[in-house]
Design an enzyme around this catalytic site. Structure first.
Site, PDB file in Angstrom:
ATOM      1  N   GLY A  62       0.802  -1.228   0.000  1.00 57.92           N
ATOM      2  CA  GLY A  62       0.000   0.000   0.000  1.00 57.92           C
ATOM      3  C   GLY A  62       0.828   1.268   0.000  1.00 57.92           C
ATOM      4  O   GLY A  62       0.313   2.363   0.221  1.00 57.92           O
ATOM      5  N   ALA A  89       4.808  -1.821  -5.468  1.00 57.00           N
ATOM      6  CA  ALA A  89       4.522  -2.659  -6.643  1.00 57.00           C
ATOM      7  C   ALA A  89       4.383  -1.802  -7.890  1.00 57.00           C
ATOM      8  O   ALA A  89       4.924  -2.139  -8.952  1.00 57.00           O
ATOM      9  CB  ALA A  89       3.251  -3.475  -6.411  1.00 57.00           C
ATOM     10  N   ARG A  90       3.687  -0.671  -7.780  1.00 56.49           N
ATOM     11  CA  ARG A  90       3.535   0.213  -8.950  1.00 56.49           C
ATOM     12  C   ARG A  90       4.905   0.699  -9.411  1.00 56.49           C
ATOM     13  O   ARG A  90       5.201   0.708 -10.607  1.00 56.49           O
ATOM     14  CB  ARG A  90       2.616   1.394  -8.597  1.00 56.49           C
ATOM     15  CG  ARG A  90       2.357   2.308  -9.775  1.00 56.49           C
ATOM     16  CD  ARG A  90       1.344   3.372  -9.423  1.00 56.49           C
ATOM     17  NE  ARG A  90      -0.014   2.855  -9.385  1.00 56.49           N
ATOM     18  CZ  ARG A  90      -0.773   2.652 -10.456  1.00 56.49           C
ATOM     19  NH1 ARG A  90      -0.296   2.913 -11.668  1.00 56.49           N
ATOM     20  NH2 ARG A  90      -1.994   2.191 -10.335  1.00 56.49           N
ATOM     21  N   ALA A 106      -3.799  -6.961  -7.953  1.00 57.86           N
ATOM     22  CA  ALA A 106      -2.749  -7.012  -8.983  1.00 57.86           C
ATOM     23  C   ALA A 106      -3.355  -6.767 -10.365  1.00 57.86           C
ATOM     24  O   ALA A 106      -2.796  -5.994 -11.163  1.00 57.86           O
ATOM     25  CB  ALA A 106      -2.042  -8.356  -8.933  1.00 57.86           C
ATOM     26  N   LEU A 158      -4.050  -3.174 -10.886  1.00 59.16           N
ATOM     27  CA  LEU A 158      -2.794  -2.443 -11.058  1.00 59.16           C
ATOM     28  C   LEU A 158      -2.293  -2.598 -12.495  1.00 59.16           C
ATOM     29  O   LEU A 158      -1.946  -1.611 -13.150  1.00 59.16           O
ATOM     30  CB  LEU A 158      -1.750  -2.975 -10.064  1.00 59.16           C
ATOM     31  CG  LEU A 158      -0.306  -2.487 -10.252  1.00 59.16           C
ATOM     32  CD1 LEU A 158      -0.210  -0.974 -10.108  1.00 59.16           C
ATOM     33  CD2 LEU A 158       0.615  -3.159  -9.231  1.00 59.16           C
ATOM     34  N   TYR A 159      -2.278  -3.840 -13.005  1.00 60.66           N
ATOM     35  CA  TYR A 159      -1.807  -4.067 -14.372  1.00 60.66           C
ATOM     36  C   TYR A 159      -2.713  -3.356 -15.374  1.00 60.66           C
ATOM     37  O   TYR A 159      -2.229  -2.747 -16.336  1.00 60.66           O
ATOM     38  CB  TYR A 159      -1.744  -5.572 -14.662  1.00 60.66           C
ATOM     39  CG  TYR A 159      -0.825  -6.340 -13.730  1.00 60.66           C
ATOM     40  CD1 TYR A 159       0.376  -5.784 -13.296  1.00 60.66           C
ATOM     41  CD2 TYR A 159      -1.148  -7.611 -13.270  1.00 60.66           C
ATOM     42  CE1 TYR A 159       1.221  -6.474 -12.435  1.00 60.66           C
ATOM     43  CE2 TYR A 159      -0.309  -8.302 -12.412  1.00 60.66           C
ATOM     44  CZ  TYR A 159       0.871  -7.739 -11.995  1.00 60.66           C
ATOM     45  OH  TYR A 159       1.699  -8.409 -11.143  1.00 60.66           O
ATOM     46  N   GLU A 160      -4.029  -3.399 -15.152  1.00 60.49           N
ATOM     47  CA  GLU A 160      -4.953  -2.719 -16.077  1.00 60.49           C
ATOM     48  C   GLU A 160      -4.701  -1.209 -16.083  1.00 60.49           C
ATOM     49  O   GLU A 160      -4.767  -0.566 -17.133  1.00 60.49           O
ATOM     50  CB  GLU A 160      -6.401  -2.999 -15.676  1.00 60.49           C
ATOM     51  CG  GLU A 160      -6.865  -4.389 -16.090  1.00 60.49           C
ATOM     52  CD  GLU A 160      -8.276  -4.712 -15.616  1.00 60.49           C
ATOM     53  OE1 GLU A 160      -8.865  -5.654 -16.162  1.00 60.49           O
ATOM     54  OE2 GLU A 160      -8.775  -4.041 -14.677  1.00 60.49           O
TER      55      GLU A 160
END
Ligand SMILES: CC(C)(COP(=O)(O)OP(=O)(O)OC[C@H]1O[C@@H](n2cnc3c(N)ncnc32)[C@H](O)[C@@H]1OP(=O)(O)O)[C@@H](O)C(=O)NCCC(=O)NCCS
Length: 82
Positions: A9, A13-14, A44, A47-49
């Site tokens: 958070g 990851a981003r 996830a 995030l990818y979208e």
């Protein structure tokens, strides 16, 4: 990609995937990046979208986790035209 729970958070990851995509875009021959995500992992997948990845396949029973079959979503991101 895995971020330890206590560090989630915070945008790690981003940042990781943006860095990986930046590296990929620096290679002219690379036209597309593919990945897959557990179908239950909506965090996830979202995030990818948000980075432009599109789903192109749903693989039933892709992984056997603790004796349970789980599905995976296959995604791609086109880096350049053609
Ligand atoms: C999925 C995972 C990598 C995300 O890591 P993270 O560092 O917490 O993610 P970020 O902080 O960069 O957040 C990315 C986006 O997801 C959202 N998000 C993060 N945790 C969330 C949660 N628990 N619920 C809903 N949304 C969440 C954030 O709001 C952010 O969206 P935004 O940038 O539009 O605000 C992490 O939860 C993880 O390691 N999970 C276990 C392993 C895994 O599932 N890996 C992915 C395999 S495909």
């Amino acid at each position: 990609m895995y971020v330890k729970p206590e560090f989630r958070g915070k945008g790690i990851a981003r940042s990781l995937i943006c860095e990986a995509l930046s590296l990929a875009r620096s290679v002219p021959e690379l036209k597309q990046v593919n990945l897959c995500a557990n179908a239950r992992n909506l965090t996830a997948i979202k995030l990818y979208e948000s980075l432009g990845f599109k789903a192109f396949g749903h693989e039933p029973g892709s992984m056997l986790i603790n004796g349970e079959l789980q599905d995976e979503i296959h995604m791609y991101l086109r880096l350049a035209d053609g």
